[in-house]
Design a protein around this motif. Structure first.
Motif, short mmCIF file in Angstrom:
data_model
loop_
_atom_site.label_atom_id
_atom_site.label_comp_id
_atom_site.label_asym_id
_atom_site.label_seq_id
_atom_site.Cartn_x
_atom_site.Cartn_y
_atom_site.Cartn_z
N TYR A 188 -15.95 -3.82 1.41
CA TYR A 188 -16.80 -4.42 2.44
C TYR A 188 -16.62 -5.94 2.48
O TYR A 188 -16.53 -6.53 3.56
N GLN A 189 -16.54 -6.57 1.33
CA GLN A 189 -16.50 -8.03 1.29
C GLN A 189 -15.10 -8.63 1.36
O GLN A 189 -14.91 -9.70 1.93
N LEU A 190 -14.10 -7.91 0.82
CA LEU A 190 -12.77 -8.51 0.69
C LEU A 190 -11.65 -7.64 1.25
O LEU A 190 -10.47 -8.00 1.10
N ALA A 191 -11.99 -6.52 1.89
CA ALA A 191 -10.97 -5.57 2.35
C ALA A 191 -10.07 -5.13 1.20
O ALA A 191 -8.87 -4.89 1.39
N ASP A 192 -10.64 -5.04 0.01
CA ASP A 192 -9.90 -4.70 -1.20
C ASP A 192 -9.94 -3.18 -1.39
O ASP A 192 -10.63 -2.66 -2.28
N GLY A 193 -9.19 -2.49 -0.53
CA GLY A 193 -9.20 -1.04 -0.60
C GLY A 193 -8.14 -0.44 0.31
O GLY A 193 -7.48 -1.14 1.08
N VAL A 194 -7.98 0.86 0.20
CA VAL A 194 -6.97 1.59 0.97
C VAL A 194 -7.63 2.81 1.60
O VAL A 194 -8.74 3.20 1.24
N TYR A 195 -6.91 3.44 2.53
CA TYR A 195 -7.46 4.62 3.17
C TYR A 195 -6.35 5.57 3.56
O TYR A 195 -5.18 5.23 3.56
N GLU A 196 -6.75 6.78 3.90
CA GLU A 196 -5.85 7.80 4.43
C GLU A 196 -6.59 8.60 5.49
O GLU A 196 -7.83 8.71 5.45
N VAL A 197 -5.85 9.15 6.43
CA VAL A 197 -6.40 10.02 7.46
C VAL A 197 -5.54 11.27 7.50
O VAL A 197 -4.34 11.20 7.73
N GLU A 236 0.11 0.17 -5.61
CA GLU A 236 0.55 -1.14 -5.14
C GLU A 236 -0.56 -2.19 -5.28
O GLU A 236 -0.28 -3.37 -5.50
N LEU A 237 -1.81 -1.77 -5.14
CA LEU A 237 -2.94 -2.71 -5.26
C LEU A 237 -3.60 -2.65 -6.63
O LEU A 237 -4.60 -3.32 -6.87
N ARG A 238 -3.03 -1.84 -7.53
CA ARG A 238 -3.54 -1.71 -8.91
C ARG A 238 -5.00 -1.27 -8.92
O ARG A 238 -5.83 -1.76 -9.67
N ILE A 239 -5.30 -0.29 -8.06
CA ILE A 239 -6.61 0.35 -8.03
C ILE A 239 -6.46 1.73 -8.65
O ILE A 239 -5.52 2.47 -8.33
N GLY A 240 -7.38 2.09 -9.53
CA GLY A 240 -7.31 3.40 -10.16
C GLY A 240 -7.80 4.51 -9.25
O GLY A 240 -8.47 4.27 -8.24
N TRP A 241 -7.48 5.73 -9.62
CA TRP A 241 -8.00 6.88 -8.89
C TRP A 241 -9.48 7.07 -9.23
O TRP A 241 -9.85 7.07 -10.40
#
Length: 287
Positions: A26-35, A59-64
């Protein structure tokens, strides 16, 4: 009928679904998505979509936030609760909730997971009359291969297209080449019947529907090549079309107000849509 969303481990009424104010998406667009598309209660290309989600996270070093198996269960349960037959599953993973700072949180936080569904009409083999596109400068960052939630340039391009009466925007790089659409991949058929779409690199998203169309084109023994193509070349093409999980294969009959070819849906786009719909209709229905 109630509509449900999945938010961080809970199925909640869609009207009450919310995330924390300091969620980094929400604050930094620090996330990914799929459709992921759904047709006749069947998930379309589920495996490739989840593979791409995994790549974006890495690629963004975010865990599952959950296991891959658990995510598959959540998708199916949400489909069941919302009685989804034709439509889309949207999933978003952010780095999580932490005090606002541009750098990664210094203490571990759990990634946040949200899923929603959307009903759409049942897309068939008939592509309709085709759509118009409007060219727009590509002002996005240089890692468009990551499916991030940071989509403001795409939003502005799409809005400009809609305000001009077009369905989609085609983004033009500094060399005059079309990279892709605001939310689709771009294709043309040249005057000598070469099927062309841009190669996958950091300038475009490797569309899952695009990948399936590559296989279908090979099965049909079409002359297919991946390379850059200019806006000028697109305007002189015999055919053009866009692909995505939401549009399948949709013919483009106008670019910047000028007709593509004879201004009608061409045989290549029509055949590819037929074959893609056949592919999308295969598989096991979710019950």
């Amino acid at each position: 009928m109630a509509r449900y969303a999945y938010v961080n481990g809970r199925y909640v009424d869609h009207r009450d679904a919310s995330v924390h104010i300091e969620d980094r998406g929400y604050q930094l667009a620090d996330g990914v998505y799929e459709v992921v598309g759904v047709r006749d209660g069947k998930l379309i290309d589920e495996g490739p979509h989840i593979d791409r989600l995994d790549r974006s996270l890495r690629e963004l070093r975010i865990g599952w936030p959950v296991s891959r198996q658990a995510l598959g269960f959540v998708m199916r349960e949400l489909m069941r609760r919302n009685r989804l037959r034709d439509g889309l599953i949207y999933m978003q993973v952010t780095r999580g909730v932490a005090r606002r700072d541009h750098a990664f949180p210094t203490t571990p936080v759990k990634p946040a997971l949200v899923l929603t569904t959307k009903n759409t009409k049942h897309l068939g083999v008939d592509p309709g009359p085709g759509v118009a596109v409007k060219s727009q400068p590509d002002i996005r960052w240089e890692r468009c291969d990551i499916k991030t939630v940071a989509l403001l340039p795409n939003v502005l391009a799409k809005q400009a297209a809609r305000e001009s009466g077009a369905y989609e925007a085609w983004l033009i790089d500094d060399k005059g080449c079309i990279t892709e659409g605001a939310s689709t991949n771009a294709w043309i058929v040249t005057p000598d019947n070469e099927l062309v779409t841009r190669q996958t690199d950091n300038g475009i998203l490797a569309g899952i529907t695009r990948g399936t169309l590559k296989k279908i084109a090979g099965d049909l023994q079409l002359r297919f090549v991946e390379r850059p193509f200019t806006l000028t070349e697109a305007r002189k093409a015999k055919e053009a079309f866009i692909t995505s999980a939401t549009s399948f294969v949709t013919p483009v009959v106008k670019i910047d107000g000028e007709a593509v070819g004879d201004g009608k849906v061409g045989p290549t786009a029509r055949r590819l849509r037929e074959e893609y719909v056949r592919f999308a209709s295969e598989g096991e229905a979710v019950t």
